[in-house]
Design a protein around this motif. Structure first.
Motif, mmCIF file in Angstrom:
data_model
loop_
_atom_site.group_PDB
_atom_site.id
_atom_site.type_symbol
_atom_site.label_atom_id
_atom_site.label_comp_id
_atom_site.label_asym_id
_atom_site.label_seq_id
_atom_site.Cartn_x
_atom_site.Cartn_y
_atom_site.Cartn_z
ATOM 1 N N LEU A 128 57.639 -8.377 -2.033
ATOM 2 C CA LEU A 128 58.706 -7.793 -1.215
ATOM 3 C C LEU A 128 58.312 -7.746 0.259
ATOM 4 O O LEU A 128 59.115 -8.036 1.150
ATOM 5 N N VAL A 129 57.057 -7.395 0.519
ATOM 6 C CA VAL A 129 56.575 -7.320 1.901
ATOM 7 C C VAL A 129 56.487 -8.716 2.507
ATOM 8 O O VAL A 129 56.854 -8.924 3.667
ATOM 9 N N ALA A 130 56.041 -9.688 1.726
ATOM 10 C CA ALA A 130 55.955 -11.071 2.225
ATOM 11 C C ALA A 130 57.333 -11.566 2.646
ATOM 12 O O ALA A 130 57.477 -12.193 3.703
ATOM 13 N N ALA A 131 58.347 -11.292 1.839
ATOM 14 C CA ALA A 131 59.712 -11.705 2.182
ATOM 15 C C ALA A 131 60.185 -11.030 3.465
ATOM 16 O O ALA A 131 60.918 -11.628 4.263
ATOM 17 N N ALA A 132 59.755 -9.804 3.691
ATOM 18 C CA ALA A 132 60.171 -9.056 4.881
ATOM 19 C C ALA A 132 59.592 -9.646 6.161
ATOM 20 O O ALA A 132 60.138 -9.412 7.244
ATOM 21 N N LEU A 133 58.521 -10.407 6.075
ATOM 22 C CA LEU A 133 57.964 -11.021 7.291
ATOM 23 C C LEU A 133 58.969 -11.968 7.935
ATOM 24 O O LEU A 133 58.937 -12.176 9.145
ATOM 25 N N ASP A 134 59.877 -12.523 7.134
ATOM 26 C CA ASP A 134 60.893 -13.430 7.673
ATOM 27 C C ASP A 134 61.959 -12.707 8.499
ATOM 28 O O ASP A 134 62.763 -13.347 9.170
ATOM 29 N N THR A 135 61.974 -11.376 8.443
ATOM 30 C CA THR A 135 62.944 -10.604 9.237
ATOM 31 C C THR A 135 62.408 -10.286 10.626
ATOM 32 O O THR A 135 63.049 -9.578 11.378
ATOM 33 N N HIS A 136 61.222 -10.777 10.946
ATOM 34 C CA HIS A 136 60.588 -10.617 12.257
ATOM 35 C C HIS A 136 60.318 -9.152 12.613
ATOM 36 O O HIS A 136 60.770 -8.666 13.654
ATOM 37 N N PRO A 137 59.570 -8.461 11.779
ATOM 38 C CA PRO A 137 59.226 -7.075 12.109
ATOM 39 C C PRO A 137 58.297 -7.026 13.316
ATOM 40 O O PRO A 137 57.602 -8.001 13.622
ATOM 41 N N ALA A 138 58.283 -5.901 13.976
ATOM 42 C CA ALA A 138 57.369 -5.707 15.105
ATOM 43 C C ALA A 138 55.981 -5.312 14.616
ATOM 44 O O ALA A 138 54.973 -5.665 15.234
ATOM 45 N N ILE A 139 55.942 -4.570 13.506
ATOM 46 C CA ILE A 139 54.676 -4.073 12.969
ATOM 47 C C ILE A 139 54.685 -4.191 11.447
ATOM 48 O O ILE A 139 55.679 -3.872 10.798
ATOM 49 N N LEU A 140 53.557 -4.640 10.909
ATOM 50 C CA LEU A 140 53.302 -4.604 9.475
ATOM 51 C C LEU A 140 52.347 -3.440 9.225
ATOM 52 O O LEU A 140 51.280 -3.377 9.845
ATOM 53 N N ILE A 141 52.743 -2.524 8.346
ATOM 54 C CA ILE A 141 51.885 -1.406 7.976
ATOM 55 C C ILE A 141 51.430 -1.633 6.537
ATOM 56 O O ILE A 141 52.256 -1.817 5.642
ATOM 57 N N VAL A 142 50.120 -1.615 6.341
ATOM 58 C CA VAL A 142 49.550 -1.800 5.010
ATOM 59 C C VAL A 142 48.855 -0.508 4.611
ATOM 60 O O VAL A 142 47.955 -0.045 5.311
ATOM 61 N N ASN A 143 49.282 0.048 3.500
ATOM 62 C CA ASN A 143 48.811 1.366 3.072
ATOM 63 C C ASN A 143 47.323 1.410 2.773
ATOM 64 O O ASN A 143 46.712 2.466 2.897
ATOM 65 N N LYS A 144 46.737 0.262 2.407
ATOM 66 C CA LYS A 144 45.339 0.325 1.993
ATOM 67 C C LYS A 144 44.727 -1.065 1.944
ATOM 68 O O LYS A 144 45.318 -1.989 1.400
ATOM 69 N N TYR A 145 43.541 -1.178 2.506
ATOM 70 C CA TYR A 145 42.720 -2.361 2.311
ATOM 71 C C TYR A 145 41.678 -1.941 1.284
ATOM 72 O O TYR A 145 40.699 -1.280 1.601
ATOM 73 N N GLY A 146 41.959 -2.295 0.021
ATOM 74 C CA GLY A 146 41.121 -1.822 -1.074
ATOM 75 C C GLY A 146 40.451 -2.953 -1.829
ATOM 76 O O GLY A 146 40.259 -4.061 -1.309
ATOM 77 N N LYS A 147 40.112 -2.672 -3.073
ATOM 78 C CA LYS A 147 39.365 -3.629 -3.894
ATOM 79 C C LYS A 147 40.112 -4.941 -4.079
ATOM 80 O O LYS A 147 39.494 -6.007 -4.081
ATOM 81 N N GLN A 148 41.421 -4.867 -4.263
ATOM 82 C CA GLN A 148 42.187 -6.110 -4.435
ATOM 83 C C GLN A 148 42.088 -6.968 -3.178
ATOM 84 O O GLN A 148 41.886 -8.182 -3.258
ATOM 85 N N GLU A 149 42.223 -6.347 -2.016
ATOM 86 C CA GLU A 149 42.152 -7.089 -0.750
ATOM 87 C C GLU A 149 40.741 -7.621 -0.510
ATOM 88 O O GLU A 149 40.572 -8.761 -0.057
ATOM 89 N N ILE A 150 39.738 -6.830 -0.840
ATOM 90 C CA ILE A 150 38.357 -7.291 -0.692
ATOM 91 C C ILE A 150 38.139 -8.551 -1.527
ATOM 92 O O ILE A 150 37.438 -9.476 -1.101
ATOM 93 N N GLY A 151 38.785 -8.606 -2.679
ATOM 94 C CA GLY A 151 38.682 -9.771 -3.558
ATOM 95 C C GLY A 151 39.599 -10.922 -3.174
ATOM 96 O O GLY A 151 39.694 -11.912 -3.902
ATOM 97 N N GLY A 152 40.300 -10.800 -2.042
ATOM 98 C CA GLY A 152 41.171 -11.883 -1.581
ATOM 99 C C GLY A 152 42.603 -11.805 -2.084
ATOM 100 O O GLY A 152 43.405 -12.702 -1.812
ATOM 101 N N ARG A 153 42.939 -10.757 -2.800
ATOM 102 C CA ARG A 153 44.278 -10.615 -3.364
ATOM 103 C C ARG A 153 45.037 -9.499 -2.654
ATOM 104 O O ARG A 153 44.717 -9.127 -1.550
ATOM 105 N N GLY A 154 46.065 -8.977 -3.305
ATOM 106 C CA GLY A 154 46.831 -7.873 -2.744
ATOM 107 C C GLY A 154 47.457 -8.245 -1.409
ATOM 108 O O GLY A 154 48.036 -9.325 -1.255
ATOM 109 N N PHE A 155 47.330 -7.361 -0.442
ATOM 110 C CA PHE A 155 47.962 -7.566 0.864
ATOM 111 C C PHE A 155 47.147 -8.444 1.813
ATOM 112 O O PHE A 155 47.605 -8.752 2.910
ATOM 113 N N ARG A 156 45.971 -8.857 1.408
ATOM 114 C CA ARG A 156 45.122 -9.638 2.311
ATOM 115 C C ARG A 156 45.815 -10.897 2.851
ATOM 116 O O ARG A 156 45.809 -11.121 4.070
#
Length: 174
Positions: free
Chosen positions: A86-114
């Motif tokens: 859902l967040v990836a699709a929202a990037l096409d709406t040209h937001p000014a800021i992307l807010i990510v709630n957490k850089y956690g284990k999934q992101e450290i592993g290259g997944r999630g919001f990374r």
């Protein structure tokens, strides 16, 4: 522009990002991303973790109920990936800021919001991320010299947002 806040305390970063997102929205700043809301339902059980998608009204549950005595990770990877989509699709709406709630284990592993963080930066979208103090070294390995710490208080986040968007952010918006 990549900023990160790191704060101790269960739910402290979540509450801070939610408050900032509410003020930014009230100022007409187009946002993408997600903020976490924990639903404490019963003191004998773990809370539900929900991501509120900032580009709309979707709420995605990212926790699994593993039972009252469970000690394992309660993250529901499928729920997280649904929110990421859902967040990836929202990037096409040209937001000014992307807010990510957490850089956690999934992101450290290259997944999630990374991947979304990287995509937003490639599109010149400012990114604000909450990072658990224990995960800061891994986050900085990912972000290299792009990341700048933001003091974990509302004024500092709104000042960072003003700089990122070249817009004055009014703090007392109703």
């Amino acid at each position: 522009m990549l900023g990160y806040v790191s704060v101790d305390g269960r739910g402290a970063a979540d509450a801070l990002l939610r408050q900032a997102a509410d003020i930014l929205r009230a100022n007409g700043i187009p946002l993408a991303g997600a903020v976490q809301v924990n639903d404490d339902r019963d003191p004998s059980r773990k809370c539900h973790m929900d991501l509120h998608i900032l580009s709309g009204t979707d709420v995605v549950r990212i926790s699994q109920d593993l039972g009252a005595l469970s000690q394992g990770c309660r993250l529901d990877p499928a729920g997280l990936e649904s929110a990421v989509g859902l967040v990836a699709a929202a990037l096409d709406t040209h937001p000014a800021i992307l807010i990510v709630n957490k850089y956690g284990k999934q992101e450290i592993g290259g997944r999630g919001f990374r991947p979304i963080i990287a995509e937003a930066l490639s599109r010149d979208i400012a990114v604000l991320v909450a990072v658990n103090p224990n995960n800061v070294p891994a986050f900085l390995d990912f972000a290299a010299d792009l990341a700048a710490p933001v003091t974990p208080d509302l004024k500092a986040i709104l000042d960072w947002s003003s700089q990122a968007t070249d817009r004055q952010i009014l703090r007392n918006v109703t």
